[in-house]
Design a protein around this motif. Structure first.
Motif, short mmCIF file in Angstrom:
data_model
loop_
_atom_site.label_atom_id
_atom_site.label_comp_id
_atom_site.label_asym_id
_atom_site.label_seq_id
_atom_site.Cartn_x
_atom_site.Cartn_y
_atom_site.Cartn_z
N LEU A 24 31.96 28.13 29.65
CA LEU A 24 32.27 26.78 29.15
C LEU A 24 31.97 26.69 27.65
O LEU A 24 31.34 27.58 27.09
N GLU A 25 32.43 25.61 27.04
CA GLU A 25 32.11 25.34 25.65
C GLU A 25 31.99 23.84 25.45
O GLU A 25 32.42 23.06 26.31
N PRO A 26 31.37 23.41 24.36
CA PRO A 26 31.24 21.96 24.12
C PRO A 26 32.61 21.28 24.09
O PRO A 26 33.54 21.77 23.44
N ARG A 27 32.71 20.17 24.80
CA ARG A 27 33.96 19.40 24.82
C ARG A 27 33.63 17.97 25.18
O ARG A 27 33.07 17.69 26.24
N GLU A 28 33.97 17.07 24.29
CA GLU A 28 33.57 15.68 24.47
C GLU A 28 34.52 14.91 25.37
O GLU A 28 35.74 14.93 25.20
N ASN A 29 33.92 14.21 26.32
CA ASN A 29 34.64 13.29 27.20
C ASN A 29 34.42 11.89 26.65
O ASN A 29 33.33 11.35 26.73
N GLY A 30 35.49 11.30 26.10
CA GLY A 30 35.37 10.00 25.45
C GLY A 30 34.92 8.88 26.37
O GLY A 30 34.44 7.85 25.89
N GLY A 31 35.04 9.06 27.67
CA GLY A 31 34.64 8.02 28.61
C GLY A 31 33.19 8.11 29.03
O GLY A 31 32.70 7.25 29.78
N SER A 32 32.50 9.12 28.56
CA SER A 32 31.10 9.33 28.94
C SER A 32 30.17 8.42 28.15
O SER A 32 30.42 8.10 26.99
N TRP A 33 29.07 8.03 28.78
CA TRP A 33 28.06 7.25 28.07
C TRP A 33 27.50 8.03 26.90
O TRP A 33 27.10 7.44 25.88
N ILE A 34 27.48 9.37 27.03
CA ILE A 34 26.95 10.21 25.95
C ILE A 34 27.84 10.12 24.73
O ILE A 34 27.36 10.06 23.58
N SER A 35 29.14 10.07 24.94
CA SER A 35 30.08 9.93 23.82
C SER A 35 29.88 8.60 23.10
O SER A 35 29.87 8.54 21.87
N ARG A 36 29.71 7.54 23.86
CA ARG A 36 29.48 6.23 23.26
C ARG A 36 28.16 6.20 22.48
O ARG A 36 28.07 5.65 21.39
N ALA A 37 27.14 6.81 23.07
CA ALA A 37 25.85 6.87 22.39
C ALA A 37 25.94 7.71 21.13
O ALA A 37 25.30 7.42 20.12
N GLY A 38 26.77 8.76 21.17
CA GLY A 38 26.94 9.63 20.01
C GLY A 38 27.51 8.89 18.82
O GLY A 38 27.15 9.16 17.67
N LYS A 39 28.39 7.95 19.08
CA LYS A 39 28.98 7.15 17.99
C LYS A 39 27.90 6.29 17.33
O LYS A 39 27.93 6.06 16.12
N LYS A 40 26.94 5.85 18.11
CA LYS A 40 25.83 5.07 17.56
C LYS A 40 24.96 5.93 16.67
O LYS A 40 24.49 5.49 15.62
N ILE A 41 24.75 7.17 17.10
CA ILE A 41 23.93 8.09 16.30
C ILE A 41 24.60 8.33 14.96
O ILE A 41 23.96 8.36 13.90
N LEU A 42 25.93 8.47 14.98
CA LEU A 42 26.68 8.72 13.76
C LEU A 42 26.91 7.47 12.93
O LEU A 42 27.40 7.53 11.81
N GLY A 43 26.56 6.32 13.51
CA GLY A 43 26.76 5.07 12.80
C GLY A 43 28.20 4.59 12.81
O GLY A 43 28.61 3.80 11.95
N VAL A 44 28.98 5.06 13.76
CA VAL A 44 30.39 4.66 13.87
C VAL A 44 30.49 3.27 14.48
O VAL A 44 29.85 3.00 15.49
#
Length: 272
Positions: free
Chosen positions: A252-272
């Motif tokens: 496997l390799e890193p691949r973002e699922n936009g519907g995941s809570w982790i993806s939403r939280a990631g946008k907060k980390i980036l300040g998006v």
């Protein structure tokens, strides 16, 4: 008051610790006028005689508890208690001041002292973190109620420190569960760090631990998403390198699922 506090802070820190804490003012009765006692208190404080300074400020409170000098003495007593490491006494004095004089010119400083006292009580992450919550509450009040005060910058720094402690506590518990292969419980703790303490230095490891936990549970989409968010935020991190290697071990390799809570939280980390 601000200039006085700045001056006395420097003097108290540099005062000779070997000198006996005796009254440097003339020996007068504690029934002297409050303005005399107040000035004597300041003189002792400037000389590093904190015990005597506290005694003078206490005398004013006993003599004329609702006078203007008693108000000034109370906030100075909170400061003296803090400088002496008597944090609970400082909390009590600052809280009393804020209850009695919430709109006074020194209310911002009393609120700041309250936050400082709670901050001093914050223990290691292995212990109960109630003082960290109290620190955030008190210092956030400084930021919200007194945004133009000179204490805001340090209040924000103390908030960041307290949040990092709370995140550290969550990480400690999360690692405990992870070591015992209680993956769902571990995920709950790591998720709290990522969602609630995104500005702390614990997030990097929390994302990596989520990769590890989800991978162990066989929930590969979430593991891949956690790794992708980790890579976006910390591309040069050893945690990301280890997470990438873990995924590769299963093709496997890193691949973002936009519907995941982790993806939403990631946008907060980036300040998006």
């Amino acid at each position: 008051m601000v200039a006085l506090v700045a001056a006395t802070t420097s003097v108290v820190v540099t005062a000779c610790q070997n000198d006996p804490d005796i009254d440097i003012t003339k020996l007068t009765a504690e029934t002297d006028p409050p303005e005399v006692l107040y000035n004597q208190g300041l003189a002792n404080l400037n000389a590093g005689k904190t015990t005597e300074a506290a005694r003078k400020f206490d005398a004013i409170d006993k003599q004329q508890p609702f006078s203007e000098y008693a108000r000034k003495a109370l906030v100075m007593k909170a400061f003296v208690n803090y400088r002496q490491g008597q944090t609970q006494d400082a909390i009590n004095a600052a809280t009393r001041y804020l209850n009695l004089y919430p709109e006074s010119e020194d209310a911002a400083y009393a609120q700041y002292i309250l936050g400082l006292a709670y901050s001093k009580q914050i223990p290691t992450v292995t212990q109960d973190q109630k003082p960290a919550f109290k620190t955030i509450e008190a210092m956030q009040a400084v930021v919200d109620k007194y945004p133009k005060s000179e204490y805001v910058e340090d209040a924000q720094a103390k908030i960041r420190f307290a949040k990092d402690q709370l995140a550290g506590k969550e990480m400690q518990v999360g690692r405990y569960y992870l070591e015992r292969k209680e993956y769902l419980a571990a995920v709950t703790r790591f998720r709290t760090v990522v969602e609630q303490y995104s500005g702390t230095n614990q997030v990097e490891e929390a994302l990596a631990r989520l990769v590890e936990s989800y991978f162990a549970m066989g929930i590969t989409s979430e593991a891949q998403t956690a790794a992708a968010v980790l890579g976006h935020n910390y591309p040069d991190s050893q945690w990301y390198a280890d997470s990438y290697k873990l995924l590769q071990s299963n093709g496997l390799e890193p691949r973002e699922n936009g519907g995941s809570w982790i993806s939403r939280a990631g946008k907060k980390i980036l300040g998006v």
